[in-house]
Structure formats: structure tokens, C-alpha cells
Design a protein around this motif. Structure first.
Motif, PDB file in Angstrom:
ATOM      1  N   ALA A 149       0.833  -1.200   0.000  1.00 45.24           N
ATOM      2  CA  ALA A 149       0.000   0.000   0.000  1.00 45.24           C
ATOM      3  C   ALA A 149       0.871   1.254   0.000  1.00 45.24           C
ATOM      4  CB  ALA A 149      -0.923  -0.003   1.218  1.00 45.24           C
ATOM      5  N   THR A 173       2.100   2.229  -3.403  1.00 45.23           N
ATOM      6  CA  THR A 173       1.053   2.889  -4.181  1.00 45.23           C
ATOM      7  C   THR A 173       0.873   4.340  -3.740  1.00 45.23           C
ATOM      8  OG1 THR A 173      -0.109   0.777  -4.456  1.00 45.23           O
ATOM      9  CG2 THR A 173      -1.381   2.785  -4.843  1.00 45.23           C
ATOM     10  N   ILE A 174       0.875   4.558  -2.425  1.00 47.59           N
ATOM     11  CA  ILE A 174       0.721   5.922  -1.911  1.00 47.59           C
ATOM     12  C   ILE A 174       1.905   6.785  -2.329  1.00 47.59           C
ATOM     13  CG2 ILE A 174       0.577   7.317   0.182  1.00 47.59           C
ATOM     14  CD1 ILE A 174      -0.965   5.002   1.471  1.00 47.59           C
ATOM     15  N   LEU A 188       1.274   7.933  -5.753  1.00 50.42           N
ATOM     16  CA  LEU A 188       0.241   8.968  -5.802  1.00 50.42           C
ATOM     17  C   LEU A 188       0.787  10.321  -5.362  1.00 50.42           C
ATOM     18  CD1 LEU A 188      -2.726   6.927  -4.276  1.00 50.42           C
ATOM     19  CD2 LEU A 188      -2.600   7.782  -6.621  1.00 50.42           C
ATOM     20  N   ILE A 211      -8.399   9.035  -1.048  1.00 44.88           N
ATOM     21  CA  ILE A 211      -7.830   8.030  -1.949  1.00 44.88           C
ATOM     22  C   ILE A 211      -6.853   7.128  -1.210  1.00 44.88           C
ATOM     23  CG2 ILE A 211      -6.392   7.687  -4.000  1.00 44.88           C
ATOM     24  CD1 ILE A 211      -7.568  10.348  -5.064  1.00 44.88           C
ATOM     25  N   THR A 212      -5.944   7.735  -0.440  1.00 44.28           N
ATOM     26  CA  THR A 212      -4.955   6.915   0.270  1.00 44.28           C
ATOM     27  C   THR A 212      -5.598   6.066   1.357  1.00 44.28           C
ATOM     28  OG1 THR A 212      -4.449   8.792   1.741  1.00 44.28           O
ATOM     29  CG2 THR A 212      -3.050   8.495  -0.203  1.00 44.28           C
ATOM     30  N   ASP A 215      -8.546   4.679   1.119  1.00 44.58           N
ATOM     31  CA  ASP A 215      -9.105   3.539   0.389  1.00 44.58           C
ATOM     32  C   ASP A 215      -8.012   2.543  -0.004  1.00 44.58           C
ATOM     33  OD1 ASP A 215     -11.623   4.610   0.616  1.00 44.58           O
ATOM     34  OD2 ASP A 215     -11.659   5.477  -1.409  1.00 44.58           O
ATOM     35  N   VAL A 216      -6.864   3.063  -0.431  1.00 42.04           N
ATOM     36  CA  VAL A 216      -5.743   2.196  -0.812  1.00 42.04           C
ATOM     37  C   VAL A 216      -5.284   1.357   0.377  1.00 42.04           C
ATOM     38  CG1 VAL A 216      -3.294   2.197  -1.469  1.00 42.04           C
ATOM     39  CG2 VAL A 216      -4.914   3.622  -2.720  1.00 42.04           C
ATOM     40  N   ALA A 248      -5.860  -2.774   0.890  1.00 42.31           N
ATOM     41  CA  ALA A 248      -4.697  -3.660   1.009  1.00 42.31           C
ATOM     42  C   ALA A 248      -4.773  -4.498   2.277  1.00 42.31           C
ATOM     43  CB  ALA A 248      -3.412  -2.831   1.000  1.00 42.31           C
TER      44      ALA A 248
END
Length: 445
Positions: A102, A105-106, A109, A140-141, A143-144, A148
Motif C-alpha cells: 500500500a 502505491t501511496i 500517488l 484516496i490513500t 481507500d488504498v 490492502a
């Protein structure tokens, strides 16, 4: 003396084997202070299966064999070594690997935010439970991170800064809606994860470092007795407390960590066995151990706080900061101010260089502004494991039992000698209201 974390059964065996060995115990941690106690521990440990929990003081990187010279020790390899030594189980390994994924991904972003301003920057138009405007990246973060963790299937409950109330920690295999919680919901996982997905998100627009903070608890065994209504939109305080298992003091943490998104992506974590630091190697997409054992200096020369609020602080904090900035403190050295305004960035610098970080209470925020459960406690756990200290002024942060998920708390943490000096100013205070406020935090209502 070596601090050794044990399971309760082993703790009892050692206590029986060395009743006169001068052993002191605190929760699941025993400090063995004599050769006799260590001998007793060794005897008990030899009697356990070679594949069972092993009692060792640390995970030394230079003791690992078969490490790839091209990659070094990755997060996954580090977790495997922890599992082999009995410091982590399969569930905890899955959770930490999910946090690592996760975070990648962050990091992407955050890095791409200036190039995708319409989608990632600015306000979402919603207000969270603390009354703060949510940034698009906050949502958004969150939710990510939540997705995960849920898809590991190893968590009973999640609690986030961006969620009004805690949520169930697993998702349906077909990607469908989350299951309705009932009296058996905790069987889906034995851990609770609390987190702030993007601390300092107001700084993203300016390209200033931000971070993720998380803490992991074991879910209480008696949580299975909870009965929660299917309609979770209006939970009572009792239902929330029963639901989560999250309202535990920081001293009950199993693990905690943070990820700093800056010129490099730094992952710092602890399992109660010291603090390790990893750095994201973008060329292979893996977190690599770069700081095997982080120890904070005993004293620093930097203080980190929002000094613009000094006129509103309690007198002890105001007097302490005035003393160290003018060279009137114990070291007779003028301290320098360094303040980013992003807790993860400020804590990371403090951890490496020493000094003190503070977000104290003031006339506008009687309990400070940082959240105890997913900011104050996880960071305090890291700081103490690195040899530092963390207090509210009078009391230890990790001893405070949360009364609610989004409870706020004053935080003063950093090098042990600096924190001790600051605490002396509080102890010398003759303000009864200040001490009463501290005592009240130790008794949740």
C-alpha cells in the motif's frame, strides 16, 4: 539485562524455574537480571520445539544467511526472519507485506500529485469526524490502505483517521460488500490495525514530505461476545468500543511504524525488538533494510514544534522552550528550531539526529491536536524502542487508555535526556489544573 518478549506460557515457566533470580515482569515483557534467571530461560527454551517460538533479543542483519548481494534484505525477507525467530506469525507477516505494498502505491500517488492536480490535489468536499476538511488524497490513500489490509483476511478490525467509526477488517473474496458484523466477526482475524493514511496531507500541494502512520494490536479474546447492530451508521459509544478492540493503550501494541514520502521513501518499524529502517529501491520495487538498528542520540540540539503557539502553551512547556532556545537549559547550548509541520518528517529527523518534538496542549486545544490511537501511541512506541521517551508532560503516552477512537493527546517525545529535562519543568509546576488534566487522561470515561 536483555528485554525479552515472551508468550504468557513461557513467561510462567521461567517464573517457576527461577523464583529467586531477581526477575521483574511487566505485561508480556520480562527483564531477567541475573545469570540464574538467564540459565532458567535457556533451560526452558531448549525444551521447546526447534520450530516453536524462539526467545532472542534481536534480529541481526549480519547473522542472516543467503542474502542476495544485489538486493540486500527486503521487507519480505526481514519478516521471514522474524517469523523463524518467533517474533511474528503468518498473519502479522501478511499484514506488514500488505502495508508495504500500500505504501508503494501511496508513494506513487504523492509523487504524481502535481501532474494530476485535478484528480489528486485540493479538497474532496467532505469533512471528517474531527471536523477537518478532507483532501482528495486523504480519501484516496485511505481507500488504498484499507483495501490492502482487508484483502489479507488477517484483520478483525480497522480504524483510520478518515473513518467516522472502525470497520471490519476483511472483504468478501468476490469483491462484494463487507460482511455485516455480528457476534462472530472477530473470527476473521486476530489483529487490529489503526492508521493515519496520509499525515500532513495539507503539505502535499507544496511538495513537502508527508507520511503514513500505523499501529497493530492483538484483538482482545472477549471481542467475540460483542453484538453489533446491522445498521452501523449510528453506533453508540459502547458499541464502537465493543466493536473494535482498538481502544487499547499504546503499551499493548504488537508493532507500529511509519512511512515517509520524501526525496526517498523510508519505512521505519518496530515489533518491540528495537527499530529498523528500510528504503524503497524503485529499481526493483522493494523495501530494503538500510538502517538495521536505529538508536536515537541521548541528547540533541534541535527542538521541533509550532512555536507560533508559544503564547497559548502551558507555562512549563513555554518555560522549557525559552530555556533551551536561549542557552539556559541543562546543556547551556542554544537549540535550533526545525519544524516541517508534518509529524512523520519531524519525527524521522528527531529519531536520527536527536532532540525533541512536541505538540503540547494549549488554550485552544486542551488535549493537544494529535490523535492518541493512530498518531501519538504508534510514534511513542517507535521512539521508546529506539531508546527515546514519550510523555504528555507528566505521564507516559503509552500508558494512556483511549476513551474513544479519535481521542487527542499532547505529545512530547525525543531524546531521553531532552524529554527528562522537559518533564522536570512540568513536575516543578504548582498548577493543580494542569496536573488534574493529566490524571484525567489516565482514567477513560
Amino acid at each position: 539485562a536483555l528485554p525479552l518478549r515472551m508468550d504468557p506460557a513461557l513467561h510462567r515457566q521461567v517464573a517457576e524455574a527461577a523464583p529467586a533470580a531477581g526477575q521483574r515482569s511487566f505485561g508480556a515483557v520480562a527483564v531477567l537480571s541475573s545469570a540464574a534467571a538467564l540459565a532458567a530461560l535457556a533451560s526452558v527454551s531448549r525444551g521447546r520445539s526447534s520450530r516453536g517460538n524462539r526467545v532472542q533479543a534481536r534480529v541481526a542483519i549480519d547473522e542472516m544467511t543467503g542474502v542476495c548481494e544485489q538486493t540486500g534484505v527486503t521487507l519480505n525477507r526481514y519478516m521471514i526472519e522474524l517469523r523463524k525467530r518467533g517474533f511474528a506469525d503468518d498473519d502479522l507477516t501478511s499484514i506488514l507485506n500488505a502495508i508495504g505494498e500500500a505504501s508503494k502505491t501511496i508513494a506513487k500517488l504523492v509523487r504524481n500529485a502535481p501532474l494530476m492536480q485535478a484528480d489528486l490535489l485540493g479538497l474532496e468536499g467532505e469533512v471528517n469526524v474531527q471536523g477537518e476538511d478532507q483532501k482528495k488524497l486523504d480519501v484516496i490513500t485511505n481507500d488504498v490502505f484499507k483495501a490492502a489490509l482487508q484483502y489479507t483476511g488477517r484483520l478483525g478490525t480497522l480504524a483510520s483517521e478518515e473513518e467516522d467509526a472502525p470497520v471490519v477488517g476483511t472483504a468478501q473474496p468476490d469483491g462484494g460488500p463487507l460482511p455485516v458484523l455480528n457476534e462472530t466477526f472477530a473470527e476473521t482475524g486476530k489483529y487490529v490495525c489503526v492508521f493515519d493514511p496520509l499525515d500532513g496531507s495539507s503539505n502535499v500541494d507544496a511538495g513537502i514530505p508527508v507520511g503514513t502512520i500505523f499501529g497493530i494490536f492483538k484483538e482482545p479474546e472477549d471481542t467475540t461476545e460483542c453484538l453489533v447492530a446491522a445498521d452501523m451508521t449510528h453506533l453508540t459509544p459502547e458499541e464502537v468500543q465493543c466493536l473494535t478492540g482498538t481502544l487499547q493503550p499504546g503499551k499493548a501494541l504488537v508493532a507500529s511504524g511509519y512511512v515517509l514520502y520524501s526525496s526517498s521513501v523510508e519505512f521505519v518499524l518496530t515489533f518491540g525488538k528495537g527499530v529498523v529502517g528500510l528504503t524503497l529501491d524503485n529499481s526493483i520495487g522493494e523495501f530494503i533494510v538500510t538502517r538495521p538498528s536505529i538508536k536515537i542520540p541521548a541528547r540533541g540540539k534541535i527542538y521541533s514544534c509550532n512555536e507560533a503557539n508559544i503564547g497559548d502553551w502551558d507555562a512549563p512547556m513555554r518555560d522549557y522552550i525559552t530555556a533551551i532556545q536561549t542557552g539556559q537549559g541543562e546543556t547551556k547550548t542554544n537549540y535550533s528550531l526545525r519544524y516541517i509541520g508534518s509529524m512523520v518528517g519531524d519525527i524521522h529527523r528527531t529519531l536520527l539526529y536527536g532532540g525533541i518534538f512536541a505538540y503540547p496542549s494549549d488554550t485552544k486545544n486542551k488535549d493537544g491536536k494529535l490523535r492518541l490511537l493512530y498518531e501519538g501511541a504508534p510514534m511513542s512506541f517507535i521512539m521508546e524502542q529506539a531508546g527515546g521517551k514519550a510523555i504528555t508532560g507528566f505521564s507516559r503516552v503509552l500508558d494512556i487508555p483511549p476513551a474513544k477512537v479519535h481521542q487527542r493527546v499532547p505529545v512530547i517525545l525525543g531524546s531521553p535526556e531532552d524529554v527528562d529535562e522537559c518533564q522536570k519543568f512540568y513536575e516543578a509546576s504548582d498548577d493543580p489544573a494542569l496536573r488534574a488534566a493529566c490524571e484525567k487522561r489516565m482514567t477513560p470515561v
